[in-house]
Every structure is written in structure tokens, then in C-alpha cells.
Design a protein around this motif. Structure first.
Motif, PDB file in Angstrom:
ATOM      1  N   THR A  81      84.101  92.494  -7.225  1.00  0.00           N
ATOM      2  CA  THR A  81      83.001  92.680  -8.317  1.00  0.00           C
ATOM      3  C   THR A  81      83.414  94.000  -9.381  1.00  0.00           C
ATOM      4  O   THR A  81      82.878  93.962 -10.329  1.00  0.00           O
ATOM      5  CB  THR A  81      81.971  93.388  -7.493  1.00  0.00           C
ATOM      6  OG1 THR A  81      82.092  94.379  -6.586  1.00  0.00           O
ATOM      7  CG2 THR A  81      81.235  92.067  -6.332  1.00  0.00           C
ATOM      8  N   VAL A  82      84.510  94.953  -8.702  1.00  0.00           N
ATOM      9  CA  VAL A  82      85.212  95.794  -9.498  1.00  0.00           C
ATOM     10  C   VAL A  82      85.729  95.096 -10.560  1.00  0.00           C
ATOM     11  O   VAL A  82      85.689  95.714 -11.777  1.00  0.00           O
ATOM     12  CB  VAL A  82      85.918  96.704  -8.695  1.00  0.00           C
ATOM     13  CG1 VAL A  82      86.769  97.693  -9.558  1.00  0.00           C
ATOM     14  CG2 VAL A  82      85.353  97.368  -7.424  1.00  0.00           C
ATOM     15  N   VAL A 101      81.211 102.615 -15.437  1.00  0.00           N
ATOM     16  CA  VAL A 101      81.196 101.966 -13.914  1.00  0.00           C
ATOM     17  C   VAL A 101      81.398 102.850 -12.942  1.00  0.00           C
ATOM     18  O   VAL A 101      82.261 103.782 -12.957  1.00  0.00           O
ATOM     19  CB  VAL A 101      82.635 100.981 -14.036  1.00  0.00           C
ATOM     20  CG1 VAL A 101      82.785 100.201 -12.715  1.00  0.00           C
ATOM     21  CG2 VAL A 101      82.590  99.951 -15.023  1.00  0.00           C
ATOM     22  N   SER A 103      81.535 103.089  -8.519  1.00  0.00           N
ATOM     23  CA  SER A 103      81.950 102.110  -7.531  1.00  0.00           C
ATOM     24  C   SER A 103      81.494 102.747  -6.416  1.00  0.00           C
ATOM     25  O   SER A 103      81.691 103.886  -6.074  1.00  0.00           O
ATOM     26  CB  SER A 103      83.456 101.762  -7.721  1.00  0.00           C
ATOM     27  OG  SER A 103      83.721 101.296  -6.440  1.00  0.00           O
ATOM     28  N   SER A 111      87.406 103.875 -12.143  1.00  0.00           N
ATOM     29  CA  SER A 111      85.632 104.074 -12.166  1.00  0.00           C
ATOM     30  C   SER A 111      85.481 105.522 -11.511  1.00  0.00           C
ATOM     31  O   SER A 111      86.406 106.215 -11.025  1.00  0.00           O
ATOM     32  CB  SER A 111      85.148 103.021 -11.364  1.00  0.00           C
ATOM     33  OG  SER A 111      85.523 102.950 -10.118  1.00  0.00           O
ATOM     34  N   TYR A 114      80.109 106.162  -6.972  1.00  0.00           N
ATOM     35  CA  TYR A 114      78.630 106.014  -6.950  1.00  0.00           C
ATOM     36  C   TYR A 114      78.121 107.483  -6.342  1.00  0.00           C
ATOM     37  O   TYR A 114      78.226 107.763  -5.176  1.00  0.00           O
ATOM     38  CB  TYR A 114      78.291 104.680  -6.376  1.00  0.00           C
ATOM     39  CG  TYR A 114      76.821 104.964  -6.410  1.00  0.00           C
ATOM     40  CD1 TYR A 114      76.012 104.895  -7.469  1.00  0.00           C
ATOM     41  CD2 TYR A 114      76.053 105.244  -5.157  1.00  0.00           C
ATOM     42  CE1 TYR A 114      74.779 104.563  -7.440  1.00  0.00           C
ATOM     43  CE2 TYR A 114      74.608 105.330  -5.330  1.00  0.00           C
ATOM     44  CZ  TYR A 114      73.908 105.106  -6.356  1.00  0.00           C
ATOM     45  OH  TYR A 114      72.686 105.112  -6.426  1.00  0.00           O
ATOM     46  N   ALA A 132      79.509  98.775  -9.118  1.00  0.00           N
ATOM     47  CA  ALA A 132      80.511  97.749  -8.621  1.00  0.00           C
ATOM     48  C   ALA A 132      80.679  98.028  -6.956  1.00  0.00           C
ATOM     49  O   ALA A 132      80.334  99.047  -6.596  1.00  0.00           O
ATOM     50  CB  ALA A 132      82.038  98.088  -9.247  1.00  0.00           C
ATOM     51  N   ALA A 133      81.314  97.128  -6.403  1.00  0.00           N
ATOM     52  CA  ALA A 133      81.719  97.374  -4.966  1.00  0.00           C
ATOM     53  C   ALA A 133      80.310  97.115  -4.179  1.00  0.00           C
ATOM     54  O   ALA A 133      80.189  97.589  -3.101  1.00  0.00           O
ATOM     55  CB  ALA A 133      82.278  98.445  -4.832  1.00  0.00           C
TER      56      ALA A 133
END
Length: 240
Positions: A81-82, A101, A103, A111, A114, A132-133
Motif C-alpha cells: 500500500t505504501v 503521504v 504511513s 513518507s 502517521y 499508507a500501511a
């Protein structure tokens, strides 16, 4: 019946949506078209964040069924997904859309990590945020990650872009007389096992009163039309 107009949404894209007509990987033309759809929606005044799956590169559950350790397989799927998130970022920034982005698995070279407050701030500044992730944890799908991020970002709705124009009582690709729902309750989706998203994602949206809008992302201009309450789609929501 006209649907409400949603201002802040989370767009859930499957990994397969990025591969176009191919059987594997990322198709640049398809990714560029999706970026154009997102840009048009943003220019129409909508705030957008995205969760993208990884099934076009690696599907953890399928790998586990073939003998991979489930935890390792899920982490491999998160890494896929990354890759897709970076592809979407590249396509969006090629057409002038500012993105970030974030992650759930820290990887500072490619990235940002998060952090909820950081993600909210990016959205307030008008950026498209790509998560992502997944959730960063094995045993959770990107559907669940999408529902979780939609709740954390205080989104008005979760939009699921698919290859069909809504939810049907049977697979419309296999059953000619399948009936499309205009609206359906979360409870019916769960009780009838309508396969919109996995059950934990549906329950999370239900408990946080986040409607799920299922529409055809492959139809040109459809994202903006559905966001404005037009177009063809199915909305899943709590019963009034």
C-alpha cells in the motif's frame, strides 16, 4: 432522491483500481486518470483524504492461505500500500495537487509518520492526505483502516470507489436481474452480508455515523458528481 453534499470525505481505492486493464502492478495512465478525478473534486471545494489498498501488488490474506505466516503476509501487504500511495502522490503532484503521504509504519525516507493532529493540519491547509500501511497492525484490512481514518479525520462520509455503480442484492456481473439499492442501512449490510466492506469496517462506520457511499470510480467525472449528490451510487447509513 438527492443525496447530501459531503464536504470532507475519505476516498477508499482498491489496489486493483490502479492497475487498469492489467493483471498486476500499477498502470500510469489509470493512476493519472484517478488523480484527475481527485483534483476535480478538490477544485469543487471538497476536502479529500485517501486510503489505497495493495491487492494489485500483494494480498496478505491470499498469501497466508498459501502457507505464509499471516502476520508476515499482512506486513508485506502493508508495504504494497505504501508503493501505491507513492504512485498516487506522484500522479497528483504531476498535475499540481499538493499532497502528503502518512504511513502507519514509520519510514522517514519516503513518507511522514502517521500522526493524527499532523494529518488534520495538512487537510486544513488544503492538501490531499494519502494514508499508507493500513492501520499498521496485522489482521486488519485496508477497509478497516479507511473506516478508522475517516473517523479520526472527522470525515462526513467514506467513499468507496469500485467497478460497479453501487450495492446490489446479487453480483450484477453474474446475475442479470440484480437490483441496485439506492439506500441501505448498516444493519442490513451486516445481516445480509452484502460484501460492501468487511464487517469491522461497516460496524466502525455505523458506530461513528459515517455514511458509506459506493460508486463507480471508473466512470469519468463520477467522483465529483456523486460528491455533489448527483450520479449513480448507493449510500449506506444509519436508519432514521
Amino acid at each position: 432522491m438527492t443525496r447530501p453534499r459531503f464536504n470532507r470525505i475519505l476516498l477508499k481505492l482498491s489496489g486493483e483500481a490502479l492497475m487498469g486493464e492489467g493483471a498486476f502492478g500499477i498502470d500510469p495512465a489509470t493512476t493519472a486518470r484517478l488523480a484527475g478525478e481527485i483534483k476535480a473534486a478538490r477544485e469543487a471545494g471538497h476536502e479529500i483524504c485517501i486510503v489505497v489498498g495493495g491487492g494489485n501488488i500483494f494480498r496478505g490474506l491470499a498469501a497466508a492461505a498459501k502457507g505464509f505466516d499471516r502476520t508476515s503476509a499482512d506486513y508485506m501487504g502493508m508495504l504494497a500500500t505504501v508503493m501505491n500511495a507513492l504512485a498516487m502522490q506522484n500522479a497528483l503532484e504531476d498535475i499540481g495537487v499538493d499532497t502528503r503521504v502518512l504511513s502507519a509504519i514509520p519510514m522517514a525516507t519516503v513518507s511522514e509518520p502517521y500522526i493524527r493532529r499532523r494529518a488534520v493540519r495538512h487537510m486544513e491547509k488544503g492538501r490531499v492526505v494519502i494514508f499508507a500501511a493500513g492501520t499498521g497492525n496485522p489482521f486488519f484490512t485496508t477497509d478497516t483502516a479507511a473506516a478508522l481514518r475517516a473517523a479520526e479525520m472527522s470525515c462526513n462520509a467514506l467513499f468507496k470507489g469500485t467497478s460497479v455503480d453501487g450495492i446490489y442484492d446479487a453480483d450484477p456481473k453474474k446475475v442479470a436481474g440484480a437490483t441496485r439499492y439506492e439506500r441501505v442501512s448498516f444493519q442490513q449490510v451486516l445481516s445480509d452480508d452484502l460484501k460492501v466492506m468487511d464487517a469491522s469496517a461497516v460496524a466502525l462506520c455505523r458506530d461513528n455515523n459515517i455514511p458509506i457511499v459506493v460508486f463507480n470510480i471508473r466512470e469519468q467525472g463520477n467522483l465529483t458528481r456523486v460528491l455533489d449528490g448527483q450520479g449513480t451510487a448507493t449510500i449506506v447509513q444509519n436508519e432514521e
